[in-house]
Motif scaffolding. Structure first.
Motif, PDB file in Angstrom:
ATOM      1  N   LEU A 106       3.266   8.476   6.099  1.00 15.04           N
ATOM      2  CA  LEU A 106       2.147   7.807   5.941  1.00 15.04           C
ATOM      3  C   LEU A 106       1.875   6.287   6.002  1.00 15.04           C
ATOM      4  CD1 LEU A 106      -0.792   7.472   4.225  1.00 15.04           C
ATOM      5  CD2 LEU A 106       0.510   7.341   2.121  1.00 15.04           C
ATOM      6  N   THR A 107       1.147   5.841   7.678  1.00 17.50           N
ATOM      7  CA  THR A 107       1.196   4.533   7.972  1.00 17.50           C
ATOM      8  C   THR A 107      -0.374   3.516   6.795  1.00 17.50           C
ATOM      9  OG1 THR A 107      -0.024   5.036   9.947  1.00 17.50           O
ATOM     10  CG2 THR A 107       2.151   5.076  10.103  1.00 17.50           C
ATOM     11  N   GLU A 108      -0.896   4.697   6.787  1.00 11.83           N
ATOM     12  CA  GLU A 108      -2.009   3.870   6.101  1.00 11.83           C
ATOM     13  C   GLU A 108      -3.473   4.716   5.552  1.00 11.83           C
ATOM     14  OE1 GLU A 108      -4.195   0.622   5.106  1.00 11.83           O
ATOM     15  OE2 GLU A 108      -2.931   0.626   6.709  1.00 11.83           O
ATOM     16  N   ARG A 109      -3.588   4.013   4.577  1.00 14.79           N
ATOM     17  CA  ARG A 109      -4.729   4.206   3.471  1.00 14.79           C
ATOM     18  C   ARG A 109      -6.085   3.570   3.241  1.00 14.79           C
ATOM     19  NH1 ARG A 109      -6.025   5.515  -2.153  1.00 14.79           N
ATOM     20  NH2 ARG A 109      -6.256   7.830  -2.656  1.00 14.79           N
ATOM     21  N   PHE A 110      -6.581   4.304   3.626  1.00 14.57           N
ATOM     22  CA  PHE A 110      -7.878   3.498   3.329  1.00 14.57           C
ATOM     23  C   PHE A 110      -9.173   4.288   2.582  1.00 14.57           C
ATOM     24  CE2 PHE A 110     -12.796   2.241   4.439  1.00 14.57           C
ATOM     25  CZ  PHE A 110     -12.715   0.772   4.318  1.00 14.57           C
ATOM     26  N   ASP A 165       0.613  -1.175  -0.177  1.00 14.04           N
ATOM     27  CA  ASP A 165       0.160   0.008   0.129  1.00 14.04           C
ATOM     28  C   ASP A 165       0.931   1.408   0.199  1.00 14.04           C
ATOM     29  OD1 ASP A 165      -0.853   0.047   3.418  1.00 14.04           O
ATOM     30  OD2 ASP A 165       1.103  -0.139   2.939  1.00 14.04           O
ATOM     31  N   GLY A 166       2.165   0.920   0.108  1.00 11.88           N
ATOM     32  CA  GLY A 166       3.126   2.003  -0.260  1.00 11.88           C
ATOM     33  C   GLY A 166       3.709   3.425   0.917  1.00 11.88           C
ATOM     34  N   SER A 167       3.085   2.165   2.806  1.00 17.06           N
ATOM     35  CA  SER A 167       2.530   3.370   3.299  1.00 17.06           C
ATOM     36  C   SER A 167       3.912   3.515   4.162  1.00 17.06           C
ATOM     37  CB  SER A 167       2.030   2.205   4.689  1.00 17.06           C
ATOM     38  OG  SER A 167       2.823   0.892   4.645  1.00 17.06           O
ATOM     39  N   SER A 168       5.554   3.106   4.271  1.00 16.42           N
ATOM     40  CA  SER A 168       6.064   4.021   4.593  1.00 16.42           C
ATOM     41  C   SER A 168       7.026   5.328   3.949  1.00 16.42           C
ATOM     42  CB  SER A 168       7.475   2.894   4.746  1.00 16.42           C
ATOM     43  OG  SER A 168       8.068   2.428   3.482  1.00 16.42           O
ATOM     44  N   ALA A 169       5.910   5.738   3.347  1.00 17.15           N
ATOM     45  CA  ALA A 169       6.375   7.250   3.004  1.00 17.15           C
ATOM     46  C   ALA A 169       6.872   8.196   3.448  1.00 17.15           C
ATOM     47  CB  ALA A 169       5.704   7.449   1.376  1.00 17.15           C
ATOM     48  N   GLU A 170       7.380   8.904   3.945  1.00 20.15           N
ATOM     49  CA  GLU A 170       7.696  10.095   4.761  1.00 20.15           C
ATOM     50  C   GLU A 170       8.190  11.240   3.805  1.00 20.15           C
ATOM     51  OE1 GLU A 170      10.654  11.531   8.165  1.00 20.15           O
ATOM     52  OE2 GLU A 170      11.153   9.113   7.717  1.00 20.15           O
ATOM     53  N   VAL A 171       8.151  12.085   4.299  1.00 22.30           N
ATOM     54  CA  VAL A 171       7.633  13.324   4.017  1.00 22.30           C
ATOM     55  C   VAL A 171       7.827  15.174   5.267  1.00 22.30           C
ATOM     56  CG1 VAL A 171       4.906  14.335   3.608  1.00 22.30           C
ATOM     57  CG2 VAL A 171       7.186  14.774   2.250  1.00 22.30           C
ATOM     58  N   SER A 172       8.737  16.270   4.506  1.00 19.76           N
ATOM     59  CA  SER A 172       8.952  16.482   5.799  1.00 19.76           C
ATOM     60  C   SER A 172       8.659  17.955   5.293  1.00 19.76           C
ATOM     61  CB  SER A 172      10.207  16.146   6.407  1.00 19.76           C
ATOM     62  OG  SER A 172      10.456  15.080   6.738  1.00 19.76           O
ATOM     63  N   ALA A 178     -16.865   6.745   0.499  1.00 24.15           N
ATOM     64  CA  ALA A 178     -17.466   7.945   0.752  1.00 24.15           C
ATOM     65  C   ALA A 178     -16.297   8.805   1.016  1.00 24.15           C
ATOM     66  CB  ALA A 178     -17.603   7.571   2.599  1.00 24.15           C
ATOM     67  N   ALA A 179     -15.000   8.137   1.079  1.00 28.40           N
ATOM     68  CA  ALA A 179     -14.073   8.875   1.746  1.00 28.40           C
ATOM     69  C   ALA A 179     -12.594   8.281   1.326  1.00 28.40           C
ATOM     70  CB  ALA A 179     -14.080   9.575   2.599  1.00 28.40           C
ATOM     71  N   VAL A 180     -11.270   8.888   1.165  1.00 22.82           N
ATOM     72  CA  VAL A 180     -10.371   8.492   1.575  1.00 22.82           C
ATOM     73  C   VAL A 180      -9.824   9.067   3.056  1.00 22.82           C
ATOM     74  CG1 VAL A 180      -7.820   8.585   0.939  1.00 22.82           C
ATOM     75  CG2 VAL A 180      -9.789   8.481  -0.630  1.00 22.82           C
ATOM     76  N   THR A 181      -9.278   7.831   3.962  1.00 21.21           N
ATOM     77  CA  THR A 181      -8.379   8.158   5.149  1.00 21.21           C
ATOM     78  C   THR A 181      -7.261   8.055   5.288  1.00 21.21           C
ATOM     79  OG1 THR A 181     -11.166   7.665   5.668  1.00 21.21           O
ATOM     80  CG2 THR A 181      -9.822   8.056   7.541  1.00 21.21           C
ATOM     81  N   GLU A 182      -6.707   8.691   5.846  1.00 13.27           N
ATOM     82  CA  GLU A 182      -5.154   8.711   5.915  1.00 13.27           C
ATOM     83  C   GLU A 182      -5.483   8.809   7.687  1.00 13.27           C
ATOM     84  OE1 GLU A 182      -3.829  11.215   2.285  1.00 13.27           O
ATOM     85  OE2 GLU A 182      -4.463  12.318   3.492  1.00 13.27           O
ATOM     86  N   THR A 183      -3.904   7.728   7.223  1.00 13.44           N
ATOM     87  CA  THR A 183      -3.020   7.865   9.291  1.00 13.44           C
ATOM     88  C   THR A 183      -1.671   7.902   8.864  1.00 13.44           C
ATOM     89  OG1 THR A 183      -4.898   6.263   9.718  1.00 13.44           O
ATOM     90  CG2 THR A 183      -2.791   6.297  11.221  1.00 13.44           C
ATOM     91  N   TYR A 184      -0.923   9.010   9.677  1.00 17.21           N
ATOM     92  CA  TYR A 184       0.096   9.443   9.669  1.00 17.21           C
ATOM     93  C   TYR A 184       1.119   8.879  10.882  1.00 17.21           C
ATOM     94  CZ  TYR A 184      -1.039  11.746   4.658  1.00 17.21           C
ATOM     95  OH  TYR A 184      -1.179  11.785   3.794  1.00 17.21           O
ATOM     96  N   ARG A 185       1.645   9.111  11.068  1.00 10.24           N
ATOM     97  CA  ARG A 185       2.303   9.069  11.822  1.00 10.24           C
ATOM     98  C   ARG A 185       3.330  10.625  12.093  1.00 10.24           C
ATOM     99  NH1 ARG A 185       5.693   5.782  16.698  1.00 10.24           N
ATOM    100  NH2 ARG A 185       6.573   8.021  17.861  1.00 10.24           N
TER     101      ARG A 185
END
Length: 181
Positions: free
Chosen positions: A92-96, A77-84, A100-107
């Motif tokens: 980015l840790t999760e994309r769902f 899912d490409g979930s380890s992309a880091e940006v500063s 209805a929507a796109v939900t993103e979770t970031y550390r």
């Protein structure tokens, strides 16, 4: 961001722009990012900042994960992309995505003593933060920011300019961003 990741993000950015049939010049105008900078980003010759990627993805009408989620090899899912950015580092840790929507979770980390103002995202977007350590000041830029400490959470509309700050030292947090379709 390493060169390979910058190239993959640039490729996704170009694909999103072309899918919407927007010229390089028009995206530069809409986002406020220089045409030369945009060209270098799309070709992978320049590392994007968090602020620049948000300006571009907002102008394209797509969530940030629209350019990050397929950027990291080895992660389906490409979930380890880091940006500063100037004040914030985000992974980015999760994309769902559902109907209805796109939900993103970031550390995320907000660097101590810094504040970042983020531009408005697409209409209806909301953000939710759970603070792990430190004390964050977050929320709409036009209203007093909310102060959130360890174990606490806050939510705010992200379709208006909003802020992230860490007045007392580094903040570690989880950020959930929901972009309705």
């Amino acid at each position: 961001m390493d060169g390979d990741l910058a190239a993959r993000v640039g490729s996704r950015l170009r694909a999103q722009r072309e899918a919407r049939r927007i010229s390089l010049s028009e995206l530069a105008r809409r986002s406020g990012v220089g045409k030369g900078t945009l060209s270098e980003l799309e070709s992978g010759r320049r590392n994007p900042t968090l602020e620049t990627l948000y300006a571009l993805t907002t102008a394209l009408g797509v969530p940030l994960s629209g350019v990050l989620h397929a950027a990291s090899p080895g992660h389906p899912d490409g979930s380890s992309a880091e940006v500063s950015g100037r004040a914030v580092d985000a992974v980015l840790t999760e994309r769902f995505e559902d109907a209805a929507a796109v939900t993103e979770t970031y550390r995320m980390r907000i660097r101590g003593g810094s504040t970042q103002e983020s531009a408005a995202h697409t209409p209806g977007t909301t953000e939710h933060i759970i603070v792990l350590t430190g004390r964050a000041r977050v929320g709409p830029a036009h209203a007093p920011a909310l102060t959130v400490g360890p174990g606490a959470h806050a939510s705010w509309p992200a379709d208006v300019p909003h802020v992230y700050g860490a007045p007392e030292g580094d903040v570690e947090a989880l950020l959930v961003v929901r972009h309705p379709h």
